[in-house]
Design an enzyme around this catalytic site. Sequence first.
Site, PDB file in Angstrom:
ATOM      1  CG  PHE A   8      -2.350   0.560   0.830  1.00 22.98           C
ATOM      2  CD1 PHE A   8      -2.908   1.263  -0.460  1.00 22.98           C
ATOM      3  CD2 PHE A   8      -2.749   1.563   2.232  1.00 22.98           C
ATOM      4  CE1 PHE A   8      -3.836   1.118  -0.015  1.00 22.98           C
ATOM      5  CE2 PHE A   8      -3.581   2.565   1.786  1.00 22.98           C
ATOM      6  CZ  PHE A   8      -4.507   2.292   1.143  1.00 22.98           C
ATOM      7  CB  THR A  96       5.624  -5.863  -1.650  1.00 23.25           C
ATOM      8  OG1 THR A  96       6.233  -6.659  -2.939  1.00 23.25           O
ATOM      9  CG2 THR A  96       4.650  -6.563  -1.382  1.00 23.25           C
ATOM     10  CE  LYS A 125       9.722  -2.380 -11.613  1.00 23.89           C
ATOM     11  NZ  LYS A 125       9.968  -1.808 -12.130  1.00 23.89           N
ATOM     12  CD  GLU A 210      13.534   4.699  -5.261  1.00 28.30           C
ATOM     13  OE1 GLU A 210      13.694   4.779  -3.601  1.00 28.30           O
ATOM     14  OE2 GLU A 210      12.585   4.665  -5.731  1.00 28.30           O
ATOM     15  CG  ASP A 221      14.035  -0.037 -13.650  1.00 28.39           C
ATOM     16  OD1 ASP A 221      12.358  -0.873 -12.695  1.00 28.39           O
ATOM     17  OD2 ASP A 221      13.339   0.683 -14.231  1.00 28.39           O
ATOM     18  CE  LYS A 225      11.097  -0.587 -15.834  1.00 30.65           C
ATOM     19  NZ  LYS A 225      11.146   0.986 -15.301  1.00 30.65           N
ATOM     20  N   GLY A 316       5.316   6.515 -12.289  1.00 28.82           N
ATOM     21  CA  GLY A 316       4.810   6.858 -11.781  1.00 28.82           C
ATOM     22  C   GLY A 316       3.177   6.153 -11.332  1.00 28.82           C
TER      23      GLY A 316
HETATM   24  N1  LIG Z   1       6.323   3.246  -8.802  1.00 31.54           N
HETATM   25  C1  LIG Z   1       6.379   3.491  -9.919  1.00 31.54           C
HETATM   26  O1  LIG Z   1       6.026   4.469 -10.561  1.00 31.54           O
HETATM   27  C2  LIG Z   1       5.901   2.189 -10.209  1.00 31.54           C
HETATM   28  C3  LIG Z   1       6.224   2.309 -11.807  1.00 31.54           C
HETATM   29  C4  LIG Z   1       6.133   0.637 -12.157  1.00 31.54           C
HETATM   30  C5  LIG Z   1       6.241  -0.770 -11.386  1.00 31.54           C
HETATM   31  N2  LIG Z   1       6.223  -0.060 -10.337  1.00 31.54           N
HETATM   32  C6  LIG Z   1       6.740  -1.430  -8.575  1.00 31.54           C
HETATM   33  O2  LIG Z   1       5.608  -1.407  -8.197  1.00 31.54           O
HETATM   34  C7  LIG Z   1       6.524  -1.974  -7.138  1.00 31.54           C
HETATM   35  C8  LIG Z   1       5.436  -1.404  -6.114  1.00 31.54           C
HETATM   36  O3  LIG Z   1       6.076   0.499  -5.911  1.00 31.54           O
HETATM   37  P1  LIG Z   1       5.534   1.551  -4.994  1.00 31.54           P
HETATM   38  O4  LIG Z   1       6.144   3.090  -5.407  1.00 31.54           O
HETATM   39  O5  LIG Z   1       4.210   2.126  -4.658  1.00 31.54           O
HETATM   40  O6  LIG Z   1       6.537   1.202  -3.997  1.00 31.54           O
HETATM   41  P2  LIG Z   1       6.317   1.568  -2.561  1.00 31.54           P
HETATM   42  O7  LIG Z   1       5.904   3.279  -2.277  1.00 31.54           O
HETATM   43  O8  LIG Z   1       8.135   1.300  -1.253  1.00 31.54           O
HETATM   44  O9  LIG Z   1       4.964   0.993  -1.799  1.00 31.54           O
HETATM   45  C9  LIG Z   1       6.268  -0.695  -1.349  1.00 31.54           C
HETATM   46  C10 LIG Z   1       4.598  -0.877  -0.436  1.00 31.54           C
HETATM   47  O10 LIG Z   1       5.431  -2.529   0.056  1.00 31.54           O
HETATM   48  C11 LIG Z   1       4.804  -2.709   1.793  1.00 31.54           C
HETATM   49  N3  LIG Z   1       5.251  -4.025   1.734  1.00 31.54           N
HETATM   50  C12 LIG Z   1       6.707  -4.002   1.677  1.00 31.54           C
HETATM   51  N4  LIG Z   1       7.469  -4.899   2.252  1.00 31.54           N
HETATM   52  C13 LIG Z   1       6.205  -5.476   2.834  1.00 31.54           C
HETATM   53  C14 LIG Z   1       6.007  -6.864   3.100  1.00 31.54           C
HETATM   54  N5  LIG Z   1       7.028  -7.699   3.490  1.00 31.54           N
HETATM   55  N6  LIG Z   1       4.996  -8.037   3.279  1.00 31.54           N
HETATM   56  C15 LIG Z   1       3.736  -6.732   2.563  1.00 31.54           C
HETATM   57  N7  LIG Z   1       4.001  -4.891   2.172  1.00 31.54           N
HETATM   58  C16 LIG Z   1       5.265  -4.476   2.230  1.00 31.54           C
HETATM   59  C17 LIG Z   1       5.733  -1.079   2.274  1.00 31.54           C
HETATM   60  O11 LIG Z   1       4.664  -0.794   3.120  1.00 31.54           O
HETATM   61  P3  LIG Z   1       4.304   0.171   4.126  1.00 31.54           P
HETATM   62  O12 LIG Z   1       3.719   1.077   4.070  1.00 31.54           O
HETATM   63  O13 LIG Z   1       4.485  -0.257   5.731  1.00 31.54           O
HETATM   64  O14 LIG Z   1       5.805   0.622   4.186  1.00 31.54           O
HETATM   65  C18 LIG Z   1       4.350  -0.469   0.895  1.00 31.54           C
HETATM   66  O15 LIG Z   1       3.021   0.141   1.286  1.00 31.54           O
HETATM   67  C19 LIG Z   1       7.550  -2.110  -6.855  1.00 31.54           C
HETATM   68  O16 LIG Z   1       8.118  -3.548  -6.811  1.00 31.54           O
HETATM   69  C20 LIG Z   1       8.543  -1.052  -7.878  1.00 31.54           C
HETATM   70  O17 LIG Z   1       9.368  -1.595  -8.681  1.00 31.54           O
HETATM   71  C21 LIG Z   1       6.404   1.065  -8.962  1.00 31.54           C
END
Ligand SMILES: NC(=O)c1ccc[n+]([C@@H]2O[C@H](COP(=O)([O-])OP(=O)(O)OC[C@H]3O[C@@H](n4cnc5c(N)ncnc54)[C@H](OP(=O)(O)O)[C@@H]3O)[C@@H](O)[C@H]2O)c1
Length: 337
Positions: A8, A96, A125, A210, A221, A225, A316
């Site tokens: 989340f 996650t 990924k 990051e 990354d 992909k 995004g």
């Molecule tokens: N952001 C983007 O633009 C984007 C685009 C494409 C793909 N992605 C991929 O999508 C995924 C999520 O991205 P994001 O940007 O949303 O990441 P994020 O903001 O870091 O959110 C990760 C979420 O996972 C939760 N989490 C971490 N460890 C966990 C566990 N052991 N069990 C359950 N939940 C856990 C975190 O909990 P807490 O809230 O408690 O920290 C957080 O809610 C990643 O793999 C990323 O590479 C992201």
Amino acid sequence: MRIILVGFGVVGRSFAELVLSESKKLSQGFGLKPKIVGIVDSKGSALSPDGIDIMKALNSKKANGTLEALAPVYRKGIGGVEAIREVECEVVIESTPTELSKGEPGLSHLRTAMKEGRHVICTNKGPLALAMPALIELAHHNEVMFKFSGTVGGGTPVLDFAKKCLEGSEIKSISGILNGTSNYILSKMAADGSMMQDVLAEAQKLGYAEADPTYDIGGFDTACKLVITSNYILGSSLSIKDLEIKGITGITGKDVEAAKAKGNTIKLIGRMEKKAKVSPEEIPMTHPLNVSGTFNAISFDTHPAGQITLVGKGAGGKETASSVIRDLIEIRRTFAR
Ligand SMILES: NC(=O)c1ccc[n+]([C@@H]2O[C@H](COP(=O)([O-])OP(=O)(O)OC[C@H]3O[C@@H](n4cnc5c(N)ncnc54)[C@H](OP(=O)(O)O)[C@@H]3O)[C@@H](O)[C@H]2O)c1
């Protein structure tokens, strides 16, 4: 359609916001009425078969970073595997963090969901880069859908475009700018002669990079992909361990200037021809992959249509959540048949 959201963060919350803001369109246009019955973060889970108050969940997370305000349906320490086993749902959305040594915790979430007969949408990924063929097999075996549109291109429909719109064409090779952070850095170095360290610090400040940039600028990354795209589009069985990976850390201002003098520019390119590899390459300024800033671009060399290039925002929260919605619509359509 009952959904458990595992993760989340930026993507999970953007998806929840879209479910709220687009509910009328989803219901009227696609017969889709998502009911979120579980939300899992790193600290615990909110689980309710009757549906979770999404606004309350978003507010709770915003206020103190946890889902505690959802008590009594919130339980600290309940992880994704337990949540998926405990609460009935049709779809598990896994978002996650990407982890590339073992693919966890995502891999366990995906395997559990499929074994429990849940359809899966994944934006993470890591599990795919390490174990995509096995996951596809597991999904087939359990007769569930496994969708992962958001893993490549964010909201730009790269995977479905190539799979569905290029049907009947031969795809001879794939090449792409698949990482926005690296592209932002290289574009800025080329535009104003900035040093890599300075641009990186700026990108971190702007939230493009990051705190630990290795994953992006080290080429990992892009490699994830490329693996996902090649496996899905070309039917290969790659894991990230099969790829030659070189990032942009060695690129200097001198290299950028030398390329410029020849009418070229340096880009970090993921390329699948006979072999899959990631490395910085010089391409002409006029090349369709020469996109600037955080944009992504992917080119398919096809027969007989020639080169087809797709450009869009590669990441995004909202963009990626929109690809999750697309996957959800496809699952709903397949269900409704
Ligand atoms: N952001 C983007 O633009 C984007 C685009 C494409 C793909 N992605 C991929 O999508 C995924 C999520 O991205 P994001 O940007 O949303 O990441 P994020 O903001 O870091 O959110 C990760 C979420 O996972 C939760 N989490 C971490 N460890 C966990 C566990 N052991 N069990 C359950 N939940 C856990 C975190 O909990 P807490 O809230 O408690 O920290 C957080 O809610 C990643 O793999 C990323 O590479 C992201």
